[in-house]
Design a protein around this motif. Structure first.
Motif, PDB file in Angstrom:
ATOM      1  N   UNK A   1      53.006  45.845  64.357  1.00 17.73           N
ATOM      2  CA  UNK A   1      52.663  47.258  64.266  1.00 17.73           C
ATOM      3  C   UNK A   1      53.911  48.051  63.885  1.00 17.73           C
ATOM      4  N   UNK A   2      53.745  49.288  63.420  1.00 17.75           N
ATOM      5  CA  UNK A   2      54.894  50.205  63.399  1.00 17.75           C
ATOM      6  C   UNK A   2      55.186  50.657  64.834  1.00 17.75           C
ATOM      7  N   UNK A   3      56.266  51.378  65.019  1.00 16.31           N
ATOM      8  CA  UNK A   3      56.559  51.973  66.320  1.00 16.31           C
ATOM      9  C   UNK A   3      55.571  53.118  66.533  1.00 16.31           C
ATOM     10  N   UNK A   4      54.901  53.113  67.683  1.00 10.95           N
ATOM     11  CA  UNK A   4      53.834  54.087  67.895  1.00 10.95           C
ATOM     12  C   UNK A   4      53.631  54.363  69.381  1.00 10.95           C
ATOM     13  N   UNK A   5      52.862  55.418  69.667  1.00 12.69           N
ATOM     14  CA  UNK A   5      52.365  55.650  71.020  1.00 12.69           C
ATOM     15  C   UNK A   5      50.850  55.782  70.948  1.00 12.69           C
ATOM     16  N   UNK A   6      50.215  56.223  72.038  1.00 10.93           N
ATOM     17  CA  UNK A   6      48.773  56.057  72.176  1.00 10.93           C
ATOM     18  C   UNK A   6      48.065  57.344  72.607  1.00 10.93           C
ATOM     19  N   UNK A   7      46.772  57.375  72.330  1.00 15.60           N
ATOM     20  CA  UNK A   7      45.963  58.544  72.669  1.00 15.60           C
ATOM     21  C   UNK A   7      45.538  58.563  74.134  1.00 15.60           C
ATOM     22  N   UNK A   8      45.681  57.441  74.833  1.00 18.15           N
ATOM     23  CA  UNK A   8      45.149  57.346  76.195  1.00 18.15           C
ATOM     24  C   UNK A   8      45.849  56.228  76.951  1.00 18.15           C
ATOM     25  N   UNK A   9      45.460  56.050  78.212  1.00 11.24           N
ATOM     26  CA  UNK A   9      45.920  54.869  78.945  1.00 11.24           C
ATOM     27  C   UNK A   9      45.406  53.616  78.234  1.00 11.24           C
ATOM     28  N   UNK A  10      46.101  52.520  78.474  1.00  8.59           N
ATOM     29  CA  UNK A  10      45.729  51.264  77.829  1.00  8.59           C
ATOM     30  C   UNK A  10      46.096  50.102  78.737  1.00  8.59           C
ATOM     31  N   UNK A  11      45.284  49.071  78.700  1.00  5.14           N
ATOM     32  CA  UNK A  11      45.584  47.801  79.355  1.00  5.14           C
ATOM     33  C   UNK A  11      45.469  46.718  78.305  1.00  5.14           C
ATOM     34  N   UNK A  12      46.486  45.860  78.224  1.00  8.08           N
ATOM     35  CA  UNK A  12      46.454  44.763  77.270  1.00  8.08           C
ATOM     36  C   UNK A  12      46.560  43.442  78.009  1.00  8.08           C
ATOM     37  N   UNK A  13      45.892  42.438  77.465  1.00  5.71           N
ATOM     38  CA  UNK A  13      45.965  41.094  78.019  1.00  5.71           C
ATOM     39  C   UNK A  13      46.021  40.085  76.891  1.00  5.71           C
ATOM     40  N   UNK A  14      46.921  39.122  76.992  1.00  9.53           N
ATOM     41  CA  UNK A  14      47.069  38.120  75.940  1.00  9.53           C
ATOM     42  C   UNK A  14      46.079  36.985  76.187  1.00  9.53           C
ATOM     43  N   UNK A  15      45.210  36.809  75.234  1.00 10.91           N
ATOM     44  CA  UNK A  15      44.147  35.799  75.319  1.00 10.91           C
ATOM     45  C   UNK A  15      44.595  34.454  74.760  1.00 10.91           C
ATOM     46  N   UNK A  16      45.415  34.502  73.730  1.00 10.17           N
ATOM     47  CA  UNK A  16      45.870  33.279  73.058  1.00 10.17           C
ATOM     48  C   UNK A  16      47.246  33.526  72.462  1.00 10.17           C
ATOM     49  N   UNK A  17      48.134  32.544  72.545  1.00 13.30           N
ATOM     50  CA  UNK A  17      49.452  32.680  71.936  1.00 13.30           C
ATOM     51  C   UNK A  17      50.362  33.597  72.724  1.00 13.30           C
TER      52      UNK A  17
END
Length: 201
Positions: A105-121
């Motif tokens: 991605x480019x360097x960025x921020x977000x419109x809202x809260x976020x949760x990320x989880x790595x599914x593979x790799x």
């Protein structure tokens, strides 16, 4: 401050977005969505909501029956975004991101809260702090942390202080699930702003 609005860069960030179709949701993904709905429905502050959503997401990461084969497909041109679910009231969305080696991605921020989880790799993440312009010096970004998030890793954040860049620095495909407190089917992207500032590389 030399910053592009996220909507201006939506074509870059969501060029490979697929349309959400309810018939394509797996049973396990449906269970995950129900858990997220319950957590979001409590109406707690963003940081607490992100924590609860992370608890719901973690047990499903790595499960072979979470995503369909189509939802695991990448794009040789750029990382690919699959919209997996958009809640009818716009309160949250679930997105799958597929990264081929070297995509970022480019360097960025977000419109809202976020949760990320790595599914593979694994995903490589660099987090930044914005130093405002002062005394004639231009605004700039300072790297604050470098992370390698492997399979099963869950991270949560809420604006402000959510500036980062994500890439696949490995040699294999990476897939992550992202839960946003926004209607990505309407917005097309979770990005609020893309930063075109001097940054630690």
């Amino acid at each position: 401050m030399d910053v592009m609005e996220g909507q201006q860069d939506a074509a870059l960030m969501s060029a490979s977005t697929t349309a959400y179709r309810a018939a394509r949701i797996t049973g396990r993904l449906n269970t995950l969505v129900a858990g997220v709905r319950e957590a979001v429905g409590r109406g707690l502050p963003p940081d607490l909501t992100a924590y609860l959503v992370g608890e719901r997401l973690a047990p499903h990461l790595g499960a072979a029956d979470l995503l369909t084969a189509e939802q695991c497909e990448g794009d040789p041109e750029r990382y690919r975004q699959h919209l997996l679910h958009a809640e009818h009231d716009g309160s949250f969305s679930v997105v799958g991101l597929v990264w081929l080696p070297g995509q970022h991605t480019p360097v960025h921020d977000h419109v809202s809260w976020c949760v990320t989880g790595v599914h593979e790799g694994a995903e490589h993440e660099r987090r930044y702090r914005l130093i405002p312009a002062a005394s004639g010096a231009p605004a700039r970004l300072v790297a604050t942390e470098d992370l390698v998030n492997g399979q099963g890793t869950v991270c949560g954040f809420a604006p402000p202080g959510d500036i980062h860049r994500v890439r696949n620095g490995g040699t294999e495909r990476a897939i992550s699930l992202h839960v946003y407190g926004a209607d990505i089917s309407r917005l097309g992207t979770s990005v609020r702003r893309v930063y075109e500032l001097p940054a630690d590389d």
